[in-house]
Write a protein that holds these residues in place. Structure first.
Motif, PDB file in Angstrom:
ATOM      1  N   ALA A 148      60.940   1.166  25.371  1.00 59.55           N
ATOM      2  CA  ALA A 148      62.138   1.953  25.689  1.00 59.55           C
ATOM      3  C   ALA A 148      62.459   1.882  27.183  1.00 59.55           C
ATOM      4  O   ALA A 148      63.611   1.628  27.563  1.00 59.55           O
ATOM      5  CB  ALA A 148      61.946   3.406  25.262  1.00 59.55           C
TER       6      ALA A 148
ATOM      7  N   SER B 210      61.580   6.406  20.019  1.00 63.03           N
ATOM      8  CA  SER B 210      62.729   6.358  20.924  1.00 63.03           C
ATOM      9  C   SER B 210      63.800   5.477  20.283  1.00 63.03           C
ATOM     10  O   SER B 210      63.468   4.537  19.559  1.00 63.03           O
ATOM     11  CB  SER B 210      62.314   5.749  22.267  1.00 63.03           C
ATOM     12  OG  SER B 210      63.437   5.617  23.112  1.00 63.03           O
TER      13      SER B 210
ATOM     14  N   ASN C  35      62.749  11.181  23.599  1.00 61.76           N
ATOM     15  CA  ASN C  35      61.450  10.524  23.676  1.00 61.76           C
ATOM     16  C   ASN C  35      61.562   9.150  24.336  1.00 61.76           C
ATOM     17  O   ASN C  35      62.501   8.400  24.087  1.00 61.76           O
ATOM     18  CB  ASN C  35      60.840  10.396  22.279  1.00 61.76           C
ATOM     19  CG  ASN C  35      59.373  10.092  22.354  1.00 61.76           C
ATOM     20  OD1 ASN C  35      58.984   8.981  22.674  1.00 61.76           O
ATOM     21  ND2 ASN C  35      58.552  11.093  22.083  1.00 61.76           N
ATOM     22  N   GLY C  36      60.575   8.851  25.167  1.00 59.45           N
ATOM     23  CA  GLY C  36      60.542   7.587  25.897  1.00 59.45           C
ATOM     24  C   GLY C  36      59.663   6.524  25.273  1.00 59.45           C
ATOM     25  O   GLY C  36      59.362   5.515  25.917  1.00 59.45           O
ATOM     26  N   GLY C  37      59.222   6.727  24.031  1.00 59.15           N
ATOM     27  CA  GLY C  37      58.463   5.690  23.349  1.00 59.15           C
ATOM     28  C   GLY C  37      56.972   5.936  23.254  1.00 59.15           C
ATOM     29  O   GLY C  37      56.204   5.028  22.945  1.00 59.15           O
TER      30      GLY C  37
ATOM     31  N   THR D 170      64.760  11.639  17.494  1.00 59.67           N
ATOM     32  CA  THR D 170      65.150  10.335  16.956  1.00 59.67           C
ATOM     33  C   THR D 170      64.567  10.229  15.555  1.00 59.67           C
ATOM     34  O   THR D 170      63.349  10.215  15.394  1.00 59.67           O
ATOM     35  CB  THR D 170      64.603   9.203  17.848  1.00 59.67           C
ATOM     36  OG1 THR D 170      65.070   9.385  19.180  1.00 59.67           O
ATOM     37  CG2 THR D 170      65.019   7.838  17.331  1.00 59.67           C
TER      38      THR D 170
END
Length: 163
Positions: free
Chosen positions: A12, A108, A133-135, A53
């Motif tokens: 991400a 993400s 969320n960033g992954g 997500t």
């Protein structure tokens, strides 16, 4: 929760950096089944501003991403109607990582394994910044939600129901 200067990259953040997107990153303690309420508590923000997500699929088994406020649920009937498809259902949690490439709790919409259509609850776009969320579990990015429309071609929908 802590704001940090450097956190190792995820698909991400690699995607966002490649496209020159500015974002702030935060680390939250991951609490099993804590969800967006726990993230909001740790960040000290309204849960409505925390975006989840979700991976759904249509009647043909084609996966889609739906972005929803943390304190709302998705009306799959309304989503199916707006997508002009017969049926939309949540993907089995064990199957979601096969589509996204991310672990459950760390999904993400950016840098997914498979390119999927992205749908975003219209009112998310009213915010100047959202938390998403960033992954990775507990890794949250703050960014402008228009990035999702600009880079992922997300289509606004109205499918939120009180959770």
């Amino acid at each position: 929760m802590s704001k940090s200067k450097h956190i190792s990259e995820t698909p991400a953040t690699q995607f966002l950096k490649k496209h020159g997107v500015l974002y702030d990153e935060y680390i939250c303690e991951y609490i099993e089944h804590g969800g967006t309420a726990e993230t909001a508590k740790q960040l000290g923000v309204d849960e409505h501003q925390i975006i989840k997500t979700l991976i759904v699929e249509d009647e043909m088994g084609k996966p889609h991403i739906i972005l929803m406020h943390g304190d709302r649920e998705v009306s799959t009937k309304n989503l199916a109607r707006q997508l002009k498809t017969k049926k939309i259902q949540m993907v089995d949690p064990m199957q979601a990582p096969k589509h996204s490439g991310y672990q459950i709790g760390g999904t993400s919409p950016f840098g997914t394994r498979k390119k999927m259509p992205v749908w975003i609850e219209r009112t998310i776009l009213d915010y100047e910044n959202i938390y998403i969320n960033g992954g990775r579990r507990g890794y949250i990015l703050r960014l402008n939600p228009n990035v999702i429309v600009d880079l992922l071609g997300a289509t606004p929908v109205e499918v939120a129901i009180e959770g």
